[in-house]
Design a protein around this motif. Structure first.
Motif, short mmCIF file in Angstrom:
data_model
loop_
_atom_site.label_atom_id
_atom_site.label_comp_id
_atom_site.label_asym_id
_atom_site.label_seq_id
_atom_site.Cartn_x
_atom_site.Cartn_y
_atom_site.Cartn_z
N SER A 173 0.82 -1.21 0.00
CA SER A 173 0.00 0.00 0.00
C SER A 173 0.86 1.26 0.00
CB SER A 173 -0.95 0.00 1.19
OG SER A 173 -0.20 0.18 2.37
N SER A 180 -6.01 -2.20 0.25
CA SER A 180 -7.20 -1.71 0.94
C SER A 180 -8.24 -2.81 1.09
CB SER A 180 -7.78 -0.47 0.25
OG SER A 180 -7.77 -0.62 -1.13
N SER A 194 -6.93 -5.22 3.99
CA SER A 194 -6.97 -4.76 5.39
C SER A 194 -8.39 -4.54 5.88
CB SER A 194 -6.11 -3.50 5.56
OG SER A 194 -6.61 -2.46 4.77
N LEU A 197 -14.32 0.63 -1.38
CA LEU A 197 -13.04 1.34 -1.25
C LEU A 197 -12.12 1.02 -2.43
CD1 LEU A 197 -11.96 1.16 2.49
CD2 LEU A 197 -12.35 3.20 1.12
N ARG A 248 -10.46 3.55 -5.17
CA ARG A 248 -9.02 3.60 -5.45
C ARG A 248 -8.77 3.41 -6.95
NH1 ARG A 248 -3.80 4.21 -4.85
NH2 ARG A 248 -2.43 2.57 -4.08
#
Lengths: 293, 271
Positions: free
Chosen positions: A119, A164, A167, A213, A217
């Motif tokens: 990341s 993302s 996690s 998410l 991104r």
């Protein structure tokens, strides 16, 4: 003593003002950006015509008779993001399951460090590696004249959304009460069955958050896709050289002028609207997840 | 806390004082305004930077508007020097003077594995228009042609397309945003052809000769290499240049500027 109390009070008040100010500063930034984008994005849409702009199939901003249709960019961004999700989410989800449920202490630590590092890698590095490794590889594997196309961009984006997705879904999976799992195992289900039929469904809303998410991104990424997608304003095809909404703005902004420049702001506005919609969906998903519990 | 406030105040006051200083310094500096060709950005950038280091009192501004707009601006007196990457038209030349400052040589490059080593301008035009889609038609192996170009705003693209007569007709496979990307991409794809400023071409790609002439500083200066164009400073005929503008112009056309012009990827004029 009294004096000291006075200064403490004054300090408290001052700091309170500072905190409030910083809080509202964030709001101000969002407002300024929104207002700026709307003001600078609307005129070109008005001049070109909203249907010609959004559904026009030809983008030729510097031609003698310029055309400003951004349908190819919109579709490319949508297809590219969808592709990245299709490839990235299953991998990310299974990695999260491994981290949360399957791994012992030490190996999980290694994987987690790797994910964190992933990341932190700047997008230009992803782009560079994509350009040097993935593009030639795609060309050879699929026997194409050229490997810079939507497919290469999807691969790069899929890798970029992994951190993302991993996690957030790991947190969601870990939040599933241990009793669910134990009950399932006690009823004789295997570990795999438990994961896919009990844990993942229970962590549904968290995983959805991870997906949204990831979409955010992927749709906002410019640098990496600019280096691997070929950047020709074609209607998208899997092995076609394509241009995304983000790269359309980035590649022409430096020397644009007049209506062309305004049209680039309009593209940014369209992108902004997309991101806003994604955020609204995210809020909705999170809220519904909360009310479920 | 008191200390904190005092520090804040001190910072604020010194910032205000500094801002005040900035406002008064301008009165002694002279400004030379240039306006025009976006392709000349690098050349102007290098020249003005080097010039300003030696002549601290002069500030050179550059407004990237395009050759036509630059010529227009200088003829209307809106800038000191107009920048053009094409020669003046006869009607423009009646009132304006042109001085060639540098030459832009655009090299055609292919992958080292490509057997083709020479193309005519007509062939290049047909390749980029998509009329020739296979390398075998120009003496190469039986493989599709992959056309690598630059983004729409690029000066190199503008130069290449105007010289080969392919404006708005190129069927690019990839539009890249820098010369380095073009060289990199051509070096990794055996079927690719691209164009780039001669100065940025390296050993990882094969330089093509055009109509039998290999591009080099020499062939560009004597005009035998065809894919080239002039970078021109345009000034009004009837009006004296300001002292600073004349001085910058003298510098740009002197031998001292050659090194900067080469650094910017262009070829200096032969003197």
């Amino acid at each position: 003593m009294k004096n000291l109390k006075k200064t403490t009070d004054a300090l408290e008040k001052a700091m309170n003002a500072v905190f409030t100010f910083c809080g509202f500063l964030a709001v101000a930034f969002v407002l300024v950006i929104t207002v700026f984008l709307v003001i600078s994005g609307i005129p070109a849409i008005g001049e070109i015509g909203i249907t010609d702009f959004l559904f026009g199939r030809v983008w030729a901003s510097t031609a003698a008779e310029p055309q400003y249709g951004i349908l190819p960019f919109i579709l490319t961004s949508v297809y590219g993001t969808a592709g990245a999700i299709v490839i990235g989410v299953p991998i990310g989800l299974m990695c999260a399951v491994y981290l949360a449920k399957m791994s012992g202490g030490k190996s999980a630590g290694i994987v987690r460090t790797a994910v964190d590092l992933l990341s932190g890698i700047p997008s230009v590095v992803y782009g560079l590696l994509g350009m040097i490794i993935i593009v030639p590889l795609v060309r050879k594997v699929f026997d194409l004249p050229d490997g810079a196309n939507l497919f290469s961009a999807i691969i790069v984006l899929a890798v970029m959304i992994l951190p993302s997705v991993i996690s957030v879904s790991e947190t969601a999976i870990k939040a599933v009460p241990k009793e669910y799992e134990e009950a399932s195992l006690a009823l004789g289900a295997t570990k795999t069955e438990t994961v896919f039929k009990v844990v993942v469904p229970a962590a549904k809303s968290g995983i959805l958050t991870a997906v949204v998410l990831g979409i955010g991104r992927a749709i906002g990424e410019a640098m990496a896709v600019m280096m691997v997608a070929g950047n020709v304003a074609n209607m998208p095809g899997l092995f076609q050289s394509v241009r995304f909404l983000t790269t359309a703005v980035a590649s022409e902004m430096s020397y644009s002028s007049g209506l062309q420049r305004q049209a680039l702001f309009s593209i940014a506005l369209v992108l902004f609207v997309f991101i806003m919609i994604i955020n609204l969906i995210l809020n909705f998903v999170v809220k519904r997840g909360e009310s479920d519990e | 806390m008191k200390k904190f406030i005092t520090t804040l105040l001190a910072v604020g006051i010194s910032a205000a004082a500094l801002a005040g200083c900035g406002g008064t310094a301008d009165s002694t500096t002279q400004t030379v305004s240039t306006d025009g060709s976006t392709s000349m950005e690098k050349v102007i950038g290098y020249l003005s930077e080097a010039y300003m280091v030696e002549n601290g009192g002069t500030k050179i501004t550059y407004n990237p508007t395009g050759s036509g707009a630059g010529i227009q601006a200088v003829s209307e007196g809106r800038c000191d020097i107009g920048l053009s990457s094409r020669d003046l038209k006869p009607e423009e030349a009646e009132t304006l003077d042109a001085e060639v400052i540098a030459i832009d040589g655009i090299a055609m490059i292919v992958n080292p594995q490509n057997p083709v080593s020479d193309l005519t301008i007509e062939q290049i035009g047909k390749l980029y228009k998509g009329e020739i889609a296979n390398w075998s038609e120009v003496g190469g192996s039986d493989a599709p042609v992959v056309l690598i170009g630059r983004e729409a705003a690029s000066g190199t693209r503008d130069g290449f397309e105007s010289i080969t007569g392919t404006e708005d007709m190129c069927k690019y496979t990839q539009e890249l945003t820098s010369t380095g990307d073009v060289v990199q991409t051509v070096s990794t794809n055996p079927n690719a052809i691209g164009y780039a400023s001669l100065a940025s071409v390296n050993d990882s790609v094969k330089l093509l000769s055009v109509e039998g002439v290999t591009p080099s500083t020499e062939t560009i200066q004597n005009g035998t290499y065809k894919i080239q164009r002039d970078f021109v400073f345009v000034t009004p005929k009837n009006k004296e240049l300001s002292e600073a503008a004349q001085s910058f112009m003298d510098y740009a056309s002197s031998a001292a500027a050659d090194e900067m012009i080469e650094k910017a990827g262009a070829v200096p004029v032969k003197r």
